[in-house]
Design a protein around this motif. Structure first.
Motif, mmCIF file in Angstrom:
data_model
loop_
_atom_site.group_PDB
_atom_site.id
_atom_site.type_symbol
_atom_site.label_atom_id
_atom_site.label_comp_id
_atom_site.label_asym_id
_atom_site.label_seq_id
_atom_site.Cartn_x
_atom_site.Cartn_y
_atom_site.Cartn_z
ATOM 1 N N ALA A 143 79.742 61.921 20.916
ATOM 2 C CA ALA A 143 78.645 61.912 21.881
ATOM 3 C C ALA A 143 78.602 60.604 22.660
ATOM 4 C CB ALA A 143 77.312 62.144 21.163
ATOM 5 N N ASN A 144 78.873 59.497 21.985
ATOM 6 C CA ASN A 144 78.860 58.198 22.667
ATOM 7 C C ASN A 144 79.972 58.089 23.698
ATOM 8 O OD1 ASN A 144 76.597 56.794 21.636
ATOM 9 N ND2 ASN A 144 77.665 56.421 19.704
ATOM 10 N N VAL A 145 81.125 58.694 23.410
ATOM 11 C CA VAL A 145 82.212 58.694 24.393
ATOM 12 C C VAL A 145 81.765 59.423 25.658
ATOM 13 C CG1 VAL A 145 84.522 59.586 24.897
ATOM 14 C CG2 VAL A 145 84.064 58.474 22.701
ATOM 15 N N SER A 179 78.799 61.041 11.685
ATOM 16 C CA SER A 179 79.363 59.840 12.320
ATOM 17 C C SER A 179 80.378 60.227 13.384
ATOM 18 C CB SER A 179 80.018 58.947 11.259
ATOM 19 O OG SER A 179 79.053 58.432 10.368
ATOM 20 N N ARG A 192 78.676 59.972 26.579
ATOM 21 C CA ARG A 192 77.572 59.199 27.148
ATOM 22 C C ARG A 192 78.094 58.111 28.073
ATOM 23 N NH1 ARG A 192 74.069 54.788 25.943
ATOM 24 N NH2 ARG A 192 71.850 55.338 26.000
ATOM 25 N N ARG A 193 79.136 57.406 27.622
ATOM 26 C CA ARG A 193 79.713 56.346 28.452
ATOM 27 C C ARG A 193 80.349 56.910 29.729
ATOM 28 N NH1 ARG A 193 80.752 54.123 23.217
ATOM 29 N NH2 ARG A 193 82.758 55.180 23.053
ATOM 30 N N VAL A 248 71.438 60.778 20.844
ATOM 31 C CA VAL A 248 72.373 60.030 21.699
ATOM 32 C C VAL A 248 72.160 60.384 23.165
ATOM 33 C CG1 VAL A 248 74.806 59.664 22.276
ATOM 34 C CG2 VAL A 248 74.097 59.821 19.876
ATOM 35 N N VAL A 265 78.421 61.656 16.407
ATOM 36 C CA VAL A 265 77.782 60.595 17.187
ATOM 37 C C VAL A 265 78.824 59.823 17.989
ATOM 38 C CG1 VAL A 265 76.546 58.400 17.003
ATOM 39 C CG2 VAL A 265 75.767 60.386 15.691
ATOM 40 N N GLU A 266 79.998 59.594 17.391
ATOM 41 C CA GLU A 266 81.064 58.891 18.092
ATOM 42 C C GLU A 266 81.529 59.694 19.310
ATOM 43 O OE1 GLU A 266 85.573 57.469 17.026
ATOM 44 O OE2 GLU A 266 83.987 57.054 15.554
ATOM 45 N N GLU A 275 76.645 49.575 29.428
ATOM 46 C CA GLU A 275 76.045 50.749 28.795
ATOM 47 C C GLU A 275 74.588 50.488 28.431
ATOM 48 O OE1 GLU A 275 76.909 53.710 24.956
ATOM 49 O OE2 GLU A 275 78.285 52.069 25.457
ATOM 50 N N GLU A 276 74.267 49.256 28.094
ATOM 51 C CA GLU A 276 72.898 48.909 27.707
ATOM 52 C C GLU A 276 71.922 48.947 28.883
ATOM 53 O OE1 GLU A 276 75.611 47.213 26.728
ATOM 54 O OE2 GLU A 276 75.568 48.133 24.736
#
Length: 292
Positions: A141-143, A135, A145-146, A100, A138-139, A163-164
């Motif tokens: 980590a994504n928070v 899961s 990351r954003r 991530v 990763v969730e 984000e993309e």
């Protein structure tokens, strides 16, 4: 569920080549007086047990929970309540989180089973680590990351970004629309933690988040196996000639760990079949000390 049970079975048969085995079986019996046979087994198993089932059964939740804390050096610290016993939780979680953030797994430290620092975990049961805990990790980590993206867009005065528009790879954060605009992951973490000034509107300093994950419906793993054996009809003794396994395990994070899981499950199944047991002498000394 996304699994394809029939495809797993068809894949097994394509490797076993049953028609040719039947021909060989008959030829060996007729020409050599040997008896060989083939057996099949299939299995369906949950990966993780939901709170809906686990609370009435064990009076505890089934969710996966993970806390991730990034430090100013760009290292990720992952905290898991479950206590593994050699299944590779630390390795798998580190790989997923590193993916991530676009950093090396060596830059991820995983702490497990510490009730003083980790979120609650219901235990290493029901094959829940890869599905539920990872899961949640990763969730979380994504928070983060954003949040890092939001800070970078603010600092570089980038407008109308999503984000993309950003890629996390090889320890860097790259603005895809202009690859010259980039920042090291370490610098991004240090900026947030050590220089919490001129923040994006509504944002705060700190890079730590706890996430909880629970599947909306059961995750199912499916396998179909075939075993060929040679049997002595006079004694009943048998020798395993070949074992073929076809598995639908979902998304694989670490192929070596998955391979080890499959081999371990097969060996354990064989041991049950042949009534393996721990034998002790009259003094409590275990006599069966190895696999011979």
């Amino acid at each position: 569920d996304s699994g394809d049970f029939l495809k797993v079975w068809d894949n097994l048969l394509s490797h076993v080549d049953l028609p040719n085995f039947r021909k060989r079986q008959e030829a060996v019996r007729r020409n050599e007086g040997r008896y060989i046979g083939i057996g099949f087994g299939v299995g369906v198993e949950l990966s993780g047990v939901s709170s809906e089932l686990l609370v009435p059964m064990e009076n505890q939740p089934g969710y996966g929970a993970a806390t991730i804390r990034l430090d100013a050096r760009g290292k990720a610290h992952v905290f898991e309540g479950d206590a593994p016993q050699g299944q590779g939780h630390e390795t798998t979680a580190a790989q997923a989180v590193a993916h991530v953030f676009g950093i090396h797994p060596n830059d991820v430290v995983v702490t497990t089973g510490d009730t003083g620092t980790t979120p609650f975990g219901s235990g290493t049961i029901g094959a829940r680590m890869g599905s539920y805990f990872v899961s949640a990790a990763v969730e979380a980590a994504n928070v983060l990351r954003r949040k890092i993206i939001k800070f970078m867009a603010h600092d570089f005065d980038l407008t109308n970004t999503t984000e993309e528009d950003f890629e996390f790879a090889n320890g860097e954060i790259i603005y895809i629309k202009d690859p010259n605009v980039r920042q090291s992951f370490c610098d991004a973490c240090e900026r947030n933690i050590m220089a919490p000034i001129n923040l994006p509107p509504g944002e705060t300093a700190g890079l730590e988040h706890t996430a909880f994950f629970e599947a909306e419906k059961p995750m199912i793993a499916f396998n179909a196996d075939a075993c060929t054996v040679e049997v002595n009809p006079d004694t009943g003794q048998f020798k395993i000639l070949n074992w073929t396994s076809s598995e639908d395990v979902g998304q694989i994070i670490n192929p070596q760990i998955v391979e080890g899981q499959m081999q371990g499950a097969i060996i354990q199944g064989i041991s049950n079949t042949v009534f393996e047991e721990f034998v002790y002498d009259e003094n409590g000394q275990q006599i069966t000390a190895d696999l011979e």
